[in-house]
Design a protein around this motif. Structure first.
Motif, PDB file in Angstrom:
ATOM      1  N   GLY A 134       0.821  -1.206   0.000  1.00  0.00           N
ATOM      2  CA  GLY A 134       0.000   0.000   0.000  1.00  0.00           C
ATOM      3  C   GLY A 134       0.853   1.254   0.000  1.00  0.00           C
ATOM      4  N   ALA A 135       1.952   1.218   0.778  1.00  0.00           N
ATOM      5  CA  ALA A 135       2.869   2.369   0.810  1.00  0.00           C
ATOM      6  C   ALA A 135       3.615   2.512  -0.507  1.00  0.00           C
ATOM      7  CB  ALA A 135       3.857   2.212   1.965  1.00  0.00           C
ATOM      8  N   TYR A 136       3.844   1.409  -1.193  1.00  0.00           N
ATOM      9  CA  TYR A 136       4.540   1.461  -2.475  1.00  0.00           C
ATOM     10  C   TYR A 136       3.769   2.285  -3.506  1.00  0.00           C
ATOM     11  CZ  TYR A 136       7.712  -2.378  -1.084  1.00  0.00           C
ATOM     12  OH  TYR A 136       8.654  -3.159  -0.470  1.00  0.00           O
ATOM     13  N   ARG A 137       2.428   2.315  -3.369  1.00  0.00           N
ATOM     14  CA  ARG A 137       1.621   3.015  -4.373  1.00  0.00           C
ATOM     15  C   ARG A 137       1.973   4.492  -4.452  1.00  0.00           C
ATOM     16  NH1 ARG A 137      -2.853   0.356  -2.118  1.00  0.00           N
ATOM     17  NH2 ARG A 137      -3.764   2.356  -1.490  1.00  0.00           N
ATOM     18  N   ALA A 138       2.432   5.064  -3.339  1.00  0.00           N
ATOM     19  CA  ALA A 138       2.771   6.481  -3.341  1.00  0.00           C
ATOM     20  C   ALA A 138       4.193   6.740  -3.813  1.00  0.00           C
ATOM     21  CB  ALA A 138       2.596   7.050  -1.929  1.00  0.00           C
ATOM     22  N   ALA A 139       4.960   5.679  -4.064  1.00  0.00           N
ATOM     23  CA  ALA A 139       6.375   5.834  -4.410  1.00  0.00           C
ATOM     24  C   ALA A 139       6.576   5.960  -5.916  1.00  0.00           C
ATOM     25  CB  ALA A 139       7.176   4.658  -3.855  1.00  0.00           C
ATOM     26  N   SER A 174       3.259  -1.553  -8.707  1.00  0.00           N
ATOM     27  CA  SER A 174       2.702  -2.672  -9.480  1.00  0.00           C
ATOM     28  C   SER A 174       2.599  -3.947  -8.659  1.00  0.00           C
ATOM     29  CB  SER A 174       3.559  -2.922 -10.720  1.00  0.00           C
ATOM     30  OG  SER A 174       4.870  -3.332 -10.354  1.00  0.00           O
ATOM     31  N   LEU A 175       3.174  -3.964  -7.456  1.00  0.00           N
ATOM     32  CA  LEU A 175       3.041  -5.125  -6.566  1.00  0.00           C
ATOM     33  C   LEU A 175       1.736  -5.101  -5.785  1.00  0.00           C
ATOM     34  CD1 LEU A 175       6.715  -5.051  -5.328  1.00  0.00           C
ATOM     35  CD2 LEU A 175       5.668  -7.041  -6.413  1.00  0.00           C
ATOM     36  N   ASP A 176       1.030  -3.981  -5.801  1.00  0.00           N
ATOM     37  CA  ASP A 176      -0.191  -3.845  -5.021  1.00  0.00           C
ATOM     38  C   ASP A 176      -1.418  -4.116  -5.897  1.00  0.00           C
ATOM     39  OD1 ASP A 176      -1.230  -2.726  -2.283  1.00  0.00           O
ATOM     40  OD2 ASP A 176      -2.482  -1.796  -3.832  1.00  0.00           O
ATOM     41  N   PRO A 177      -2.376  -4.922  -5.426  1.00  0.00           N
ATOM     42  CA  PRO A 177      -3.566  -5.236  -6.247  1.00  0.00           C
ATOM     43  C   PRO A 177      -4.345  -3.999  -6.680  1.00  0.00           C
ATOM     44  CG  PRO A 177      -3.410  -6.707  -4.344  1.00  0.00           C
ATOM     45  CD  PRO A 177      -2.360  -5.652  -4.154  1.00  0.00           C
ATOM     46  N   ALA A 178      -4.337  -2.935  -5.861  1.00  0.00           N
ATOM     47  CA  ALA A 178      -5.124  -1.744  -6.195  1.00  0.00           C
ATOM     48  C   ALA A 178      -4.643  -1.060  -7.468  1.00  0.00           C
ATOM     49  CB  ALA A 178      -5.090  -0.760  -5.024  1.00  0.00           C
ATOM     50  N   SER A 179      -3.397  -1.326  -7.867  1.00  0.00           N
ATOM     51  CA  SER A 179      -2.852  -0.669  -9.059  1.00  0.00           C
ATOM     52  C   SER A 179      -3.520  -1.165 -10.330  1.00  0.00           C
ATOM     53  CB  SER A 179      -1.336  -0.908  -9.145  1.00  0.00           C
ATOM     54  OG  SER A 179      -0.676  -0.332  -8.046  1.00  0.00           O
TER      55      SER A 179
END
Length: 732
Positions: free
Chosen positions: A550-555, A561-566
């Protein structure tokens, strides 16, 4: 006439070795003096000069007595004076601090080696300097002490909030290690390192001028530095070139001064570097017996004078001055644009900035051979861009294969290409030539999936590679090119850092094959890494991947791309771009509980596919060869380095070694086993294969350095590989 006071003593000068310079001495610096200012270019040049002078003489069979008879190397002069029983530097601070950093890094490299205890003790004493008053260093400036301590103890050092000169010193220490690895290769950790240290201490010298007092020290500093010393080679060159000028000397002098001023405004060393680049590009083959380093000579006018009859056989008046009017003067402005692109990320010349970042301080030799005074500005730009992209591809292919991409390695490639590049008359011909060369470098990036992150060895390259992959995706989804932001070293902010997807706790994740590769090796593979802002990386700590995506999404999108929300609705630019690139099936989110090897392998293949798109020949402006390249590129004539004459494959083909022979090595009472393969590589217990015995020894033991030729013994005979090598006689 009588004087009321005694006259000052005559300035004393003495030539001393590096060992004597640091022996039981600590140097102080007045607070008002200029702080440490050396950048990568100056550090790299020092290491290249030292290692080049050493390697030109070194033979693995030489003992200490032989090394003590090697030619000396002169590092210039320093000015000192004594005040309150303390030794102060009036001039030479940059050189002395850099030498101390070199001694610190050499100490770290040999620390703990059984065959280096004497050298280790000597280095530690020299590093500590005059330690009568407790632990200190040979350069006694309080602001640097924490940096020096971290290096001596082999501990991490944060540059957050430190003074700029301390940050420069820390970065210089890292550049020293990179440059040494590039110049000495595997032998940095093997048998060359101890003779190299001995030569540095006993055969490298400076002249120490004793000014006696602070007042005279300052006067001597001004005398040495403000009387044209730095520009002397250029002044002599101008005098030589304009000596036979038939025209208006005043006009020519004005043009010369304009050229020098233009280049010097960008970099104080740029004028001399420019002259060297042009001379090497135009006259590299005047004397085939010379090494390619001639163009870096401090006095190019002497070289031109020596070869005057060869370069200008007709000896007509005005021949010499045409070197200036037809080459140097008309091409200096485009060269200045290239220099600016080294420090300012410039559209269409992005690779120039990247090459400078990767330590290639002399990247324009091929460019100056390819361009011509009559080229239009757009033509010059296209040729320069093609060459810069070619050099960037050299860095990436070498780095992915875990090979050195240092300046000396690039010089070896350039040596072989200069004739063809100089004769290439068109942009298309240049693209053909460079494309054919690049095709021999395995540009399919097959080795990328096996690239492993080792912080002390390849951190700069892994950061660079991840930054380029990350920037490609960010740019593709419409967020612009963040390459300089990802790779720059901010003054008051943590730089980008390598983020391991998986925490060190091996039991936290399921593995597909518990008996396979060790967990720590798997988590260090390139597919298990992303690049994050340093502050963000620190805040995530050692959390589990399921809690971090989830934190990766802001990076950045590569991490996100590892997060399902993407992959949900709303992220159309991301989904459209990866579909456009044919990568939809290669991108996927992490599934909690899956064997980590699956994700790491798939991510590695994804990174490889992205790299193939970034560095595709047609994107770089390189023409693929019309026929299949040979299996192996022909060897080019380069510097005669005796250390590289004999390989394990040579010994196998000569019948001195047998394939599948068992090898053993011992370190600190622990036995390590390996196997010599028929391809000339050593397979260690982890399954990794290494062509260099030293690399195999370092990887097998986990030590920072080892002499692989004496470490490995043939199990059946007990003979070391070095002893077998000594019996080898090359054919013919």
């Amino acid at each position: 006439m009588s004087w009321a006071r005694a006259g000052e003593p005559i300035v004393e000068a003495r030539g001393i070795t590096i060992r004597t310079l640091f022996d039981q001495r600590s140097f102080h610096v007045e607070p008002y003096q200029r702080a440490y200012a050396w950048e990568r270019a100056q550090v790299d040049r020092l290491i290249e000069d030292l290692s080049g002078a050493f390697l030109a003489q070194w033979d693995p069979r030489d003992g200490d007595a032989d090394v003590d008879r090697y030619d000396t190397y002169f590092l210039g002069s320093i000015i000192v004076y004594t005040k309150d029983d303390k030794v102060y530097l009036a001039d030479g601070q940059q050189r002395v601090i850099t030498l101390l950093l070199l001694l610190l890094q050499l100490y770290v490299l040999i620390e703990g080696r059984d065959d280096a205890r004497d050298q280790e003790a000597v280095l530690r004493l020299l590093i500590r300097g005059d330690h009568r008053f407790g632990p200190t260093f040979a350069v006694r400036i309080d602001t640097y002490r924490a940096c020096f301590d971290a290096l001596l103890q082999h501990e991490p050092f944060s540059t957050d909030g430190v003074r700029p000169e301390v940050k420069r010193a820390w970065h210089a220490s890292q550049h020293i290690v990179e440059a040494l690895r590039g110049e000495l290769g595997d032998e940095l950790q093997g048998e060359a390192i101890l003779p190299f240290i001995r030569w540095i201490l006993n055969r490298v010298s400076v002249v120490e001028l004793d000014a006696d007092s602070p007042r005279r020290g300052n006067a001597m500093f001004i005398a040495v530095n403000d009387r044209g010393k730095r520009l002397a080679p250029l002044d002599l060159l101008k005098e030589f070139i304009l000596d036979d000028a038939p025209g208006d000397l005043e006009k020519l002098d004005t043009q010369w001064q304009t050229m020098i001023a233009t280049l010097e405004a960008i970099d104080k060393d740029a004028p001399l570097d420019y002259v060297r680049a042009v001379l090497r590009a135009q006259y590299f083959d005047v004397d085939p017996t010379e090494e390619s380093t001639w163009a870096r000579h401090e006095t190019p006018h002497e070289w031109l004078s020596t070869h005057k009859k060869t370069i200008w056989p007709t000896a007509r008046k005005g021949a010499q001055v045409r070197l200036f009017t037809e080459l140097l003067e008309p091409m200096h402005q485009p060269y200045a644009d290239l220099l600016r692109a080294r420090t300012v990320y410039t559209p269409r010349l992005e690779a120039v900035w990247c090459n400078a970042l990767n330590g290639l301080t002399r990247q324009f030799d091929l460019t100056m051979a390819a361009v011509r005074p009559e080229d239009s500005p757009p033509t010059f730009l296209r040729k320069a861009r093609t060459v810069a992209n070619f050099v960037d591809l050299f860095v990436v292919t070498r780095g992915i294969s875990d090979d050195s991409y240092s300046q000396s390695e690039l010089d070896s490639v350039v040596d072989g290409l200069l004739p063809g590049v100089r004769e290439s008359r068109t942009e298309e011909g240049l693209r053909d030539l460079l494309g054919s060369e690049a095709a021999t470098w395995k540009p399919d990036f097959a080795a990328l999936t096996e690239l492993r992150y080792r912080e002390s060895r390849n951190r700069p390259f892994v950061v660079y590679l991840l930054a380029r992959l990350t920037a490609w995706l960010e740019n593709g989804v419409g967020k612009g090119d963040p390459t300089p932001l990802l790779l720059a070293e901010p003054e008051r902010k943590r730089p980008q850092e390598v983020e391991h997807l998986f925490t060190k706790r091996s039991g936290a994740y399921q593995t597909a094959d518990p008996a396979g590769s060790p967990f720590q090796r798997v988590r260090a593979l390139i597919g298990a890494l992303v690049l994050l802002d340093g502050s963000d990386n620190a805040s995530l700590g050692g959390g589990l991947l399921r809690d971090k995506t989830g934190a990766y999404r802001a990076a950045n999108w590569l991490a996100a791309s590892l997060d399902p929300a993407s992959y949900q609705r709303g992220n159309t630019r991301f989904r459209d771009f990866i579909e456009e690139q044919g990568l939809t099936d290669m991108f996927r989110a992490y599934q909690d509980g899956e064997p980590i090897e699956n994700l790491i392998r798939e991510r590695g293949l994804l990174y490889r596919a992205i790299a193939q798109r970034i560095w595709a020949p047609q994107i770089l402006g390189l023409n693929a060869p019309r026929t299949e390249p040979a299996a192996q590129a022909p060897e080019r004539a380069g510097p005669d380095r005796r250390r590289s004459k004999v390989t394990l494959l040579n010994l196998l083909r000569a019948g001195l070694l047998r394939a599948d022979s068992a090898l053993i090595g011992r370190r600190q009472r622990i036995q390590h086993r390996a196997t010599l393969l028929e391809n000339g590589k050593i397979r260690i217990a982890s399954g990794e294969q290494h062509a260099a015995p030293t690399r195999a020894a370092v990887e097998a033991t986990g030590a920072r350095s080892a002499n692989g030729w004496t470490f490995w013994r043939i199990e059946t005979s007990g003979e070391t590989l070095g002893a077998v090598r000594d019996r080898f006689r090359p054919p013919g």
